[in-house]
Scaffold this motif. Structure first.
Motif, PDB file in Angstrom:
ATOM      1  N   LYS A  11     113.722  63.720  -6.904  1.00  0.00           N
ATOM      2  CA  LYS A  11     112.910  64.408  -7.669  1.00  0.00           C
ATOM      3  C   LYS A  11     111.846  65.149  -7.040  1.00  0.00           C
ATOM      4  N   THR A  44     106.565  57.645 -10.840  1.00  0.00           N
ATOM      5  CA  THR A  44     107.490  58.660 -11.011  1.00  0.00           C
ATOM      6  C   THR A  44     108.941  58.023 -11.174  1.00  0.00           C
ATOM      7  N   LYS A  47     108.951  56.242 -14.749  1.00  0.00           N
ATOM      8  CA  LYS A  47     108.985  57.423 -15.768  1.00  0.00           C
ATOM      9  C   LYS A  47     110.441  57.895 -15.762  1.00  0.00           C
ATOM     10  N   ILE A  53     110.744  61.546 -17.721  1.00  0.00           N
ATOM     11  CA  ILE A  53     111.013  62.364 -16.711  1.00  0.00           C
ATOM     12  C   ILE A  53     112.494  62.385 -16.312  1.00  0.00           C
TER      13      ILE A  53
END
Length: 339
Positions: A11, A44, A47, A53
């Motif tokens: 990501k 992150t 999520k 995300i």
């Protein structure tokens, strides 16, 4: 099956890579902690698992099912955040039943599940109270009850105890783990607290700069770190440069037996708790106490030996004074190559 598997997750935000090739698996009913400093990518990752995300690359599996592109509400994973995020205008039973209401569950069934959750988190009778009438620990239990009410397959905990004071934090951690074991729910805990991770987890993933540096049991990571950066994350260590020859680590300070191949350039890691202190004349390895900090059941020393400072944590009832000559004995080392 509700095991969760991450494969090659990546990501980036604004062309800055925050997750790089994340791979790990959480077996059904187990607890895995993502441990690392702020900004390393822990939340992150959480999520992305929850579907809040979308990853740039990689796959997520729940059991054998690929859930990479499955919508949030159909994933079977739910997050409990550190800020609780309770609705202030809804009472406790309405907060707990919110997810069920959104799923269009009949009101009678919602009421039954809410009562079950209130009993599970030991808040029976709090139905009509509002979040501002509860303590921090009680609000955290409501947030946990709301998450569990929808009967998720995976529970994601994003530093859920960090806003609580020390004693309440310990109590809530044990309380949450007790519920986790009772429900046998697959759980991922995000934390920057090494002790919390060590005490709570079946396995730990050490995350630094968006990468998993080591994944293993708490004992493996603490006793057998694969790198200095992982070792340092679990607290201050002593490092001595030297070489390994004929199963002996040789340095300017001491020579210690090891069972490994010869290394021309090596670094020995010594944990402060693995150095024992004795009266002068006991072991022959003598130093001077340079500093001493009393902390009740343990004392933190700095000892100067042949120009090198060694940190020592002692639980011996004998207290050594600054300037006193003492002997030490090193009971365990870990060798890193080429350092």
């Amino acid at each position: 099956m509700s095991k969760i598997t991450l494969k090659n997750i990546e990501k980036s935000f604004n062309k800055i890579k925050v997750l790089n090739n994340i791979n790990f698996e959480v077996p059904e009913g187990k607890v895995v902690s993502l441990l690392g400093p702020s900004g390393c990518g822990k939340t992150t990752t959480l999520k992305i698992i929850a579907g809040l995300i979308k990853a740039d690359n990689g796959e997520i599996f729940l059991g054998d099912k690929d859930i990479t592109d499955v919508p949030v509400e159909k994933r079977g994973a739910v997050i409990v955040f550190q800020d609780y995020l309770l609705f202030p205008h809804l009472n406790i039973e309405e907060n707990i039943g919110f997810g069920l209401k959104m799923a269009r569950i009949p009101k009678k069934e919602i009421n039954i599940q809410v009562e079950r959750m209130l009993e599970l988190v030991q808040l029976k009778g709090y139905n009509k109270k509002y979040p501002n009438e509860l303590s921090g620990g009680q609000q955290q239990r409501v947030a946990l009850a709301r998450a569990l009410a929808i009967e998720p397959k995976v529970l994601l905990l994003d530093e859920p105890f960090s806003n609580l004071d020390t004693k309440l934090r310990e109590d809530m951690r044990e309380f949450t783990l007790e519920i986790q074991r009772k429900l046998n729910i697959t759980t991922i805990l995000v934390t920057h607290d090494k002790e919390e991770a060590l005490m709570s987890s079946d396995k730990i993933a050490i995350m630094l700069n968006g990468e998993i540096k080591q994944f293993g049991t708490p004992e493996e990571l603490y006793e057998r770190p694969t790198s200095i950066e992982v070792a340092d994350f679990f607290g201050e260590k002593n490092y001595i440069g030297g070489m390994v020859e004929n199963n002996m680590f040789i340095s300017d300070i001491c020579n210690l037996p090891v069972e490994m191949e010869d290394i021309k350039k090596a670094k020995a890691m010594i944990k402060p708790e693995n150095i024992k202190m004795y009266p002068e004349g006991t072991t022959g390895l003598t130093g001077i106490v340079a500093s001493s900090k009393y902390a009740g059941e343990r004392v933190y020393y700095t000892v100067l030996i042949k120009g090198k400072e060694l940190k020592i944590i002692s639980q011996n009832s004998k207290i050594y004074k600054v300037g006193e000559s003492i002997d030490i004995d090193i009971e365990g080392i870990k060798i890193f190559k080429g350092k």
